[in-house]
Design a protein around this motif. Structure first.
Motif, short mmCIF file in Angstrom:
data_model
loop_
_atom_site.label_atom_id
_atom_site.label_comp_id
_atom_site.label_asym_id
_atom_site.label_seq_id
_atom_site.Cartn_x
_atom_site.Cartn_y
_atom_site.Cartn_z
N ASP A 143 0.82 -1.21 0.00
CA ASP A 143 0.00 0.00 0.00
C ASP A 143 0.85 1.26 0.00
O ASP A 143 0.53 2.25 -0.67
N VAL A 144 1.96 1.23 0.75
CA VAL A 144 2.88 2.38 0.78
C VAL A 144 3.46 2.63 -0.62
O VAL A 144 3.53 3.77 -1.09
N LYS A 145 3.86 1.55 -1.30
CA LYS A 145 4.44 1.71 -2.64
C LYS A 145 3.43 2.28 -3.63
O LYS A 145 3.81 3.00 -4.56
N LYS A 146 2.15 1.99 -3.43
CA LYS A 146 1.12 2.56 -4.32
C LYS A 146 1.06 4.08 -4.17
O LYS A 146 0.75 4.79 -5.12
N ILE A 147 1.35 4.56 -2.97
CA ILE A 147 1.31 6.00 -2.70
C ILE A 147 2.60 6.68 -3.15
O ILE A 147 2.58 7.79 -3.69
N THR A 148 3.73 6.03 -2.92
CA THR A 148 5.03 6.65 -3.17
C THR A 148 5.51 6.50 -4.61
O THR A 148 6.49 7.14 -4.99
N HIS A 149 4.85 5.66 -5.41
CA HIS A 149 5.24 5.47 -6.80
C HIS A 149 4.13 5.91 -7.74
O HIS A 149 2.96 5.75 -7.44
N GLN A 150 4.52 6.44 -8.88
CA GLN A 150 3.56 6.76 -9.92
C GLN A 150 3.09 5.49 -10.61
O GLN A 150 3.81 4.49 -10.63
N PRO A 151 1.90 5.52 -11.20
CA PRO A 151 1.47 4.38 -12.02
C PRO A 151 2.44 4.16 -13.18
O PRO A 151 3.03 5.11 -13.70
N LEU A 152 2.59 2.92 -13.60
CA LEU A 152 3.57 2.62 -14.63
C LEU A 152 3.28 3.36 -15.93
O LEU A 152 4.22 3.84 -16.60
N MET A 153 2.01 3.48 -16.33
CA MET A 153 1.72 4.17 -17.58
C MET A 153 2.20 5.61 -17.55
O MET A 153 2.69 6.13 -18.56
N SER A 154 2.09 6.26 -16.41
CA SER A 154 2.60 7.62 -16.29
C SER A 154 4.11 7.65 -16.47
O SER A 154 4.66 8.54 -17.13
N ILE A 155 4.77 6.66 -15.90
CA ILE A 155 6.23 6.57 -16.05
C ILE A 155 6.60 6.33 -17.51
O ILE A 155 7.51 6.98 -18.06
N LEU A 156 5.92 5.41 -18.16
CA LEU A 156 6.23 5.09 -19.54
C LEU A 156 6.07 6.29 -20.46
O LEU A 156 6.84 6.49 -21.40
N LYS A 157 5.08 7.11 -20.18
CA LYS A 157 4.83 8.28 -21.04
C LYS A 157 5.78 9.43 -20.75
O LYS A 157 6.03 10.27 -21.64
N ASN A 158 6.32 9.48 -19.54
CA ASN A 158 7.16 10.62 -19.15
C ASN A 158 8.66 10.32 -19.15
O ASN A 158 9.47 11.25 -19.15
N CYS A 195 1.69 -10.68 -22.27
CA CYS A 195 1.19 -9.46 -21.64
C CYS A 195 -0.33 -9.54 -21.44
O CYS A 195 -1.07 -9.94 -22.33
N GLN A 196 -0.79 -9.10 -20.26
CA GLN A 196 -2.22 -9.11 -19.95
C GLN A 196 -2.79 -7.70 -19.78
O GLN A 196 -3.91 -7.54 -19.33
N ASP A 197 -2.00 -6.69 -20.13
CA ASP A 197 -2.46 -5.31 -20.00
C ASP A 197 -2.41 -4.66 -21.38
O ASP A 197 -1.35 -4.33 -21.89
N LYS A 198 -3.57 -4.48 -21.98
CA LYS A 198 -3.64 -3.97 -23.35
C LYS A 198 -3.09 -2.56 -23.46
O LYS A 198 -2.45 -2.20 -24.46
N GLU A 199 -3.33 -1.72 -22.46
CA GLU A 199 -2.87 -0.33 -22.52
C GLU A 199 -1.34 -0.28 -22.59
O GLU A 199 -0.77 0.48 -23.38
N ILE A 200 -0.69 -1.06 -21.74
CA ILE A 200 0.78 -1.10 -21.77
C ILE A 200 1.27 -1.66 -23.09
O ILE A 200 2.18 -1.10 -23.73
N ALA A 201 0.66 -2.75 -23.54
CA ALA A 201 1.08 -3.37 -24.80
C ALA A 201 0.92 -2.42 -25.98
O ALA A 201 1.83 -2.27 -26.81
N ASP A 202 -0.20 -1.74 -26.05
CA ASP A 202 -0.47 -0.82 -27.15
C ASP A 202 0.53 0.33 -27.15
O ASP A 202 1.02 0.76 -28.22
N TYR A 203 0.85 0.83 -25.97
CA TYR A 203 1.78 1.96 -25.90
C TYR A 203 3.18 1.54 -26.36
O TYR A 203 3.84 2.24 -27.13
N LEU A 204 3.62 0.39 -25.90
CA LEU A 204 4.95 -0.08 -26.28
C LEU A 204 5.00 -0.41 -27.78
O LEU A 204 6.02 -0.15 -28.44
N LEU A 205 3.93 -0.97 -28.30
CA LEU A 205 3.87 -1.25 -29.74
C LEU A 205 4.00 0.03 -30.55
O LEU A 205 4.62 0.03 -31.62
N SER A 206 3.44 1.11 -30.04
CA SER A 206 3.51 2.37 -30.77
C SER A 206 4.93 2.90 -30.88
O SER A 206 5.23 3.71 -31.78
N LEU A 207 5.81 2.44 -29.98
CA LEU A 207 7.20 2.90 -30.01
C LEU A 207 8.08 2.06 -30.90
O LEU A 207 9.09 2.54 -31.42
#
Length: 211
Positions: free
Chosen positions: A160-175, A198-210
């Motif tokens: 739970d602490v890590k959820k607060i102290t870390h950004q979501p991965l998609m935010s990291i990938l975009k920035n 991969c079981q997360d379409k949003e992550i997969a789609d973003y990486l495919l775009s790169l």
């Protein structure tokens, strides 16, 4: 459980040794290992320990794998890089006792090992016994057993602490630097293993775009 092995460039020459010992013990426990490289020191695609952290985060957060085995010369850089990212809980593992206690007490999803420091005669045996104890029991069982409940409670609090102290991965990938991100993932074995599992379409789609 799906397990990824990731080697950084300074210890890439040991990839085949590590993979052999890891796969042998993982199979005994019913797990599958995917070798994400590096495969040799001469690979065109180079992975630094910082890239290992990013790659581990992508694999874990997308549920392409359940567990990551990695390391570097000392193991410290890979451990620090992995723990810089959300939902990755990486332990520094030197031997079989470390491995067993990490799995039972800390219930993490990644380990970083020293593949140069202290890796001499019998190094492959230490790998074998370490992986054997790591996968000998289901994670999170507690040690000693009477401490299981408070240890499991602390693990949930840490998550739970890590959820607060870390950004979501998609935010990291975009920035994150997009060239750095592309350099990390743009190689054949990543594309083959990751997009199959991969079981997360949003992550997969973003990486495919790169790539």
């Amino acid at each position: 459980m799906k397990i990824a092995l990731i080697n950084e460039n300074s210890q890439a020459a040991k990839n085949s040794i590590i993979f052999q010992e890891l796969e042998q013990e993982a199979k005994k426990a019913g797990h599958t290992v995917f070798n994400y490289g590096m495969y040799s020191a001469n690979d065109t695609h180079q992975l630094t320990y910082v890239k290992i952290g990013l790659l581990a985060a992508i694999l874990i957060n997308s549920k392409a794998v359940d567990f990551v085995v990695t390391g570097c010369g000392t193991g410290q850089g890979a451990m620090l890089a992995c723990n810089s990212f959300p939902n990755v809980l990486c332990g520094y593992i030197v031997d079989s006792l470390d491995a067993y206690l990490f799995g039972q007490v800390n219930d993490g999803n990644a380990i970083a090992m020293p593949f140069a420091q202290g890796f001499g005669w019998g190094g492959e045996l230490n790998l074998r016994y370490t992986f054997e104890k790591l996968f000998s029991e289901e994670f999170g069982g507690g040690y000693p057993r009477e401490r299981a409940i408070p240890e499991q409670t602390n693990k949930r609090i840490l998550d739970d602490v890590k959820k607060i102290t870390h950004q979501p991965l998609m935010s990291i990938l975009k920035n994150i630097d997009q060239t750095f991100l592309k350099e990390t993932i743009d190689y054949p074995e990543f594309k083959e293993y990751f997009f199959t599992n991969c079981q997360d379409k949003e992550i997969a789609d973003y990486l495919l775009s790169l790539i």
